[in-house]
Each structure stands twice: as structure tokens, then as C-alpha cells.
Design an enzyme around this catalytic site. Structure first.
Site, PDB file in Angstrom:
ATOM      1  N   GLY A 201       0.795  -1.226   0.000  1.00  0.00           N
ATOM      2  CA  GLY A 201       0.000   0.000   0.000  1.00  0.00           C
ATOM      3  C   GLY A 201       0.826   1.273   0.000  1.00  0.00           C
ATOM      4  O   GLY A 201       0.539   2.212  -0.742  1.00  0.00           O
ATOM      5  N   HIS A 202       1.892   1.292   0.826  1.00  0.00           N
ATOM      6  CA  HIS A 202       2.551   2.595   1.034  1.00  0.00           C
ATOM      7  C   HIS A 202       3.405   3.051  -0.142  1.00  0.00           C
ATOM      8  O   HIS A 202       3.911   4.170  -0.143  1.00  0.00           O
ATOM      9  CB  HIS A 202       3.339   2.606   2.349  1.00  0.00           C
ATOM     10  CG  HIS A 202       4.591   1.789   2.378  1.00  0.00           C
ATOM     11  ND1 HIS A 202       5.834   2.367   2.330  1.00  0.00           N
ATOM     12  CD2 HIS A 202       4.795   0.467   2.482  1.00  0.00           C
ATOM     13  CE1 HIS A 202       6.757   1.415   2.408  1.00  0.00           C
ATOM     14  NE2 HIS A 202       6.143   0.255   2.502  1.00  0.00           N
ATOM     15  N   THR A 238      -7.859  -9.591  13.356  1.00  0.00           N
ATOM     16  CA  THR A 238      -8.887  -8.626  12.946  1.00  0.00           C
ATOM     17  C   THR A 238      -8.334  -7.722  11.853  1.00  0.00           C
ATOM     18  O   THR A 238      -7.248  -7.179  11.981  1.00  0.00           O
ATOM     19  CB  THR A 238      -9.335  -7.786  14.171  1.00  0.00           C
ATOM     20  OG1 THR A 238      -9.814  -8.694  15.161  1.00  0.00           O
ATOM     21  CG2 THR A 238     -10.428  -6.794  13.803  1.00  0.00           C
ATOM     22  N   CYS A 325      16.053   0.230   1.928  1.00  0.00           N
ATOM     23  CA  CYS A 325      15.940  -0.961   2.776  1.00  0.00           C
ATOM     24  C   CYS A 325      17.292  -1.405   3.292  1.00  0.00           C
ATOM     25  O   CYS A 325      17.403  -2.003   4.341  1.00  0.00           O
ATOM     26  CB  CYS A 325      15.318  -2.117   2.008  1.00  0.00           C
ATOM     27  SG  CYS A 325      13.748  -1.677   1.335  1.00  0.00           S
TER      28      CYS A 325
HETATM   29  N1  PMP Z   1       9.362  -5.740  -2.320  1.00  0.00           N
HETATM   30  C1  PMP Z   1       9.877  -4.663  -2.925  1.00  0.00           C
HETATM   31  C2  PMP Z   1      10.327  -4.778  -4.360  1.00  0.00           C
HETATM   32  C3  PMP Z   1       9.971  -3.450  -2.244  1.00  0.00           C
HETATM   33  O1  PMP Z   1      10.482  -2.374  -2.861  1.00  0.00           O
HETATM   34  C4  PMP Z   1       9.526  -3.377  -0.901  1.00  0.00           C
HETATM   35  C5  PMP Z   1       9.629  -2.086  -0.106  1.00  0.00           C
HETATM   36  N2  PMP Z   1      10.912  -1.520  -0.081  1.00  0.00           N
HETATM   37  C6  PMP Z   1       9.007  -4.537  -0.307  1.00  0.00           C
HETATM   38  C7  PMP Z   1       8.936  -5.698  -1.046  1.00  0.00           C
HETATM   39  C8  PMP Z   1       8.524  -4.537   1.132  1.00  0.00           C
HETATM   40  O2  PMP Z   1       7.325  -3.813   1.257  1.00  0.00           O
HETATM   41  P1  PMP Z   1       6.675  -3.456   2.651  1.00  0.00           P
HETATM   42  O3  PMP Z   1       7.374  -2.217   3.131  1.00  0.00           O
HETATM   43  O4  PMP Z   1       5.222  -3.215   2.334  1.00  0.00           O
HETATM   44  O5  PMP Z   1       6.858  -4.606   3.566  1.00  0.00           O
END
Ligand code: PMP
Length: 379
Positions: A201-202, A238, A325
């Protein structure tokens, strides 16, 4: 005005998402499992959001299950497929440039006896379809390939890979992490030949903490979360009605303008590339034949990513170093592409959204020039 150019890390929730979220906390606050009308109304909000995600993926709403995000979806789909289909078949084929939520799950499976074959990217950051398909055989239970790489924006030939795998090995489950492609490139589940798809979503102007998984009818996924049996037993707990409603509202609001937003990103990407080409201390890392215009990765010769990132920040320009990340760690994606350690250490990722503008590009390029002049002197 800040130039927020880190939309692959996260996006600002849109007004529609915020309103839907607030409504689900102030008015529609019931538990979807409750049998009275307050509960029913909350259940309807979840159903409505499910329809919106399904419309965006062109699939039946029953195929959509909500999660806390893409990390949970990737974990559930991969581990759940391995649990149900991995008793006799123990081999998994995956790209070597997956997000950690896929790659770390693969490492986890390796510890419990699965063999994971990782297909390295070519120099341009994309995966060779033939090489991927050739690695699959009748012992392969799962093939997983992301749609758009989150660091470089390279588009993977997932359609070609999965179509061929399904023709040759129909029993092999196909999974696509489509987080960086969702609502940017048109995705039709049927065309993609994917049994399983992950979205978040984000990254699409909804809040953090919500995502969804597409599970093709007939595919059985063992749940990770066990309890009250919500989401047809696939994801107990939930439902987060506020976040799910916001996700649905964000997707519904943007769906009609995917093509316009794509053109805007394409224009901005081109404009930035042209400006960067004039700076001899910059080399572009996003060079795949098929590139998603929302992401542009480049290296600034001799200046470490974090140093430049903080300089840009001081000028109100917000980008990412390689990938948000990896929190500044060396990018394994760029390294796998054969980018030198020095260039990988100075990589900057710029990522656009529907609200990005030419003004953002001007601010970025001005700040980059100033940054190089002031920082290169000190090196
Ligand atoms: N897969 C990819 C390709 C992403 O870019 C990301 C977010 N950096 C994620 C998975 C993980 O998403 P979430 O933050 O919703 O856990």
C-alpha cells in the site's frame, strides 16, 4: 517546498486514502466479524477495498488477501507454497536481485533443505529470460521473479519467463513481487501467468502497514498467521479496516490516471537523464532496455552516497542511497550487475511519484552540482 524524490521507499498518502482511513476510525469502526450492522458496515468497507485492488490487478476479488504489507505477503506466499508443494519438489528458482523480504525467505528455506538457484542480472540490471527458464525443471516447486527492481527500476521479463515456465512445467508455482510495478505499469494477472503476486500500500499513496497478495484460484497457500480464521483462514487477525480502506481508496482514485502518471514520470526521467549527461562526474546505473521511469539510479564519482544524500537533504532534496531498505549497506543489486564497489558506494536512487514535478528536478540538479563542487574539494 521540499523535493521529495524517494517515492520507491514510500509515498505520501493521498487525500482519498487519508479520508477513508479517518472515516474507518471515526464512523466505520466496527469489527468486520461482528454479526450486527456496525460490523457489517466494516466488512463492506473491506469488501469494497478488495474490489478496488482486484480491479487494478484485473482479477476476481476472491483472489485478493490483505496483509500488513509486502514483506508479510512475500513471506506468506513463499513459505506457504513451500509448505504445501515442497514435499517432493525441493528446488526454487529466483532472481539474484530480489528484495530482502524474498531473498531472506529463500535463505530460510535453504536452511530447511530446499535448493535455491539464483539467476544473476545482466550488466544492465535485467534478468535474461532464457537463463531463468533454463534453470527450471520438473523438480522446481517455485519460480519467483520481481517485476521492477526497487534499486534500479529495471523491468524484468516476468511475462515471458512465467508464460514459458507455465507451458513447460505447469506444476511449477510462479510468484511475482510486483511492489514497484503496481499502479505504475499495467498488470493483468492472466497475462502475467503468475499464480501469486505481492503488492504494497505505502508505495501507492496509501499508509504503511497494509499490502495484499493475489493467489490464483486453486493454489493452496499454508497460512503464517493462525487464529480466528479471517481472510478465509489465510491471514488470521482482525482486519485493519482503516488501512485496508485507505489502500482501496488510494488505488481506486489513481486507477484511471495510471497512463498519465506514467507519461509524467517518463518526461521527468528523460529530463533528469539529459541534465545528468552534462555532468561528467555522474554515471547512470539504470540502463536496462526496459526501464520503469519512476526510478533512476546513478553514481556521483568520488562522493559516498550518504555524504551526498545529507548534502541534498540540507537543500531540502530527499533521495535514497542505493536502496532505503539496505540502510546504507553496500548494494548487492549493483554489485551483482558488475558495478564497481566505488560506484556502488556512491549510488543515489531518485524515485518519482504522480506528484513529482519539473521543479523537483531543477532543485535536485542544482543541489547535486553545488554538492559536487563543495564535497569533491574536501575529498
Ligand atoms: N518488495 C519490494 C520490491 C519493495 O520495494 C519493498 C519495499 N521496499 C518490499 C517488497 C517490502 O514492502 P513493505 O514495506 O510493504 O513490507
Amino acid at each position: 517546498m521540499p523535493a521529495y524524490l524517494d517515492n520507491a521507499a514510500t509515498t505520501k498518502p493521498c487525500d482519498e486514502a487519508v479520508s477513508a482511513c479517518v472515516a474507518a476510525m471515526t464512523e466505520n469502526y466496527g469489527n468486520p466479524s461482528s454479526l450486527h450492522k456496525v460490523g457489517l458496515s466494516a466488512e463492506l468497507a473491506v469488501t469494497d477495498a478488495r474490489k478496488a485492488i482486484a480491479a487494478a490487478l484485473v482479477c476476481q476479488p476472491e483472489c485478493i488477501t490483505f496483509t500488513s504489507g509486502a514483506t508479510e505477503a512475500n513471506n506468506t506466499l513463499i513459505l506457504g507454497a513451500a509448505e504445501n508443494y515442497g514435499r517432493r519438489r525441493k528446488k526454487i528458482v529466483v532472481s539474484a536481485i530480489e528484495h530482502p523480504s524474498v531473498e531472506e525467505t529463500m535463505k530460510h528455506l535453504e536452511k530447511s533443505g530446499f535448493t535455491v538457484i539464483r539467476i544473476k542480472p545482466q550488466k544492465d540490471g535485467s534478468i535474461d529470460a532464457d537463463e531463468f527458464v533454463d534453470a527450471v525443471d520438473h523438480d522446481t516447486l517455485l519460480a519467483s521473479c520481481m517485476y521492477v527492481n526497487n534499486e534500479t527500476g529495471a523491468i524484468m521479463p516476468v511475462k515471458r519467463i512465467f508464460n514459458r515456465i507455465k507451458k513447460l512445467y505447469p506444476e511449477c508455482i510462479t510468484h511475482c513481487d510486483a511492489v514497484q510495478a503496481f499502479m505504475k505499469l499495467p498488470i493483468k494477472t492472466a497475462d502475467l501467468s503468475a499464480d501469486l503476486i505481492t503488492v504494497s500500500g505505502h508505495k501507492v499513496h496509501a499508509p504503511k502497514g497494509v499490502g495484499a497478495m493475489y493467489i490464483r484460484k486453486g493454489i493452496r497457500i499454508a497460512p503464517r498467521m493462525i487464529g480466528g480464521g479471517q481472510e478465509k483462514g489465510l491471514r488470521s487477525g482482525t482486519e485493519s479496516v482503516p488501512l485496508i480502506s485507505a489502500f482501496g481508496a488510494a488505488v481506486r482514485a489513481q486507477l484511471p490516471s495510471i497512463a498519465t502518471a506514467y507519461s509524467n514520470a517518463e518526461e521527468l526521467n528523460l529530463r533528469l537523464r539529459k541534465k545528468l549527461a552534462a555532468l561528467d562526474y555522474i554515471s547512470i546505473n539504470s540502463n536496462a532496455e526496459e526501464q520503469c521511469p519512476y526510478i533512476l539510479n546513478f553514481s556521483v564519482n568520488g562522493i559516498r552516497s550518504e555524504i551526498m544524500l545529507h548534502f541534498l537533504e540540507s537543500k531540502n532534496v530527499f533521495v535514497s542511497s542505493g536502496s532505503a531498505c539496505s540502510k546504507g549497506a553496500h548494494s548487492s543489486v549493483l554489485t551483482a550487475m558488475g558495478v564497481s564497489d566505488k560506484a556502488a558506494d556512491s549510488a543515489i536512487r531518485v524515485s518519482f511519484s504522480k506528484t513529482s514535478s519539473g521543479g523537483d528536478i531543477e532543485a535536485l540538479v542544482t543541489a547535486l552540482r553545488e554538492g559536487y563542487m563543495s564535497l569533491a574539494k574536501r575529498q
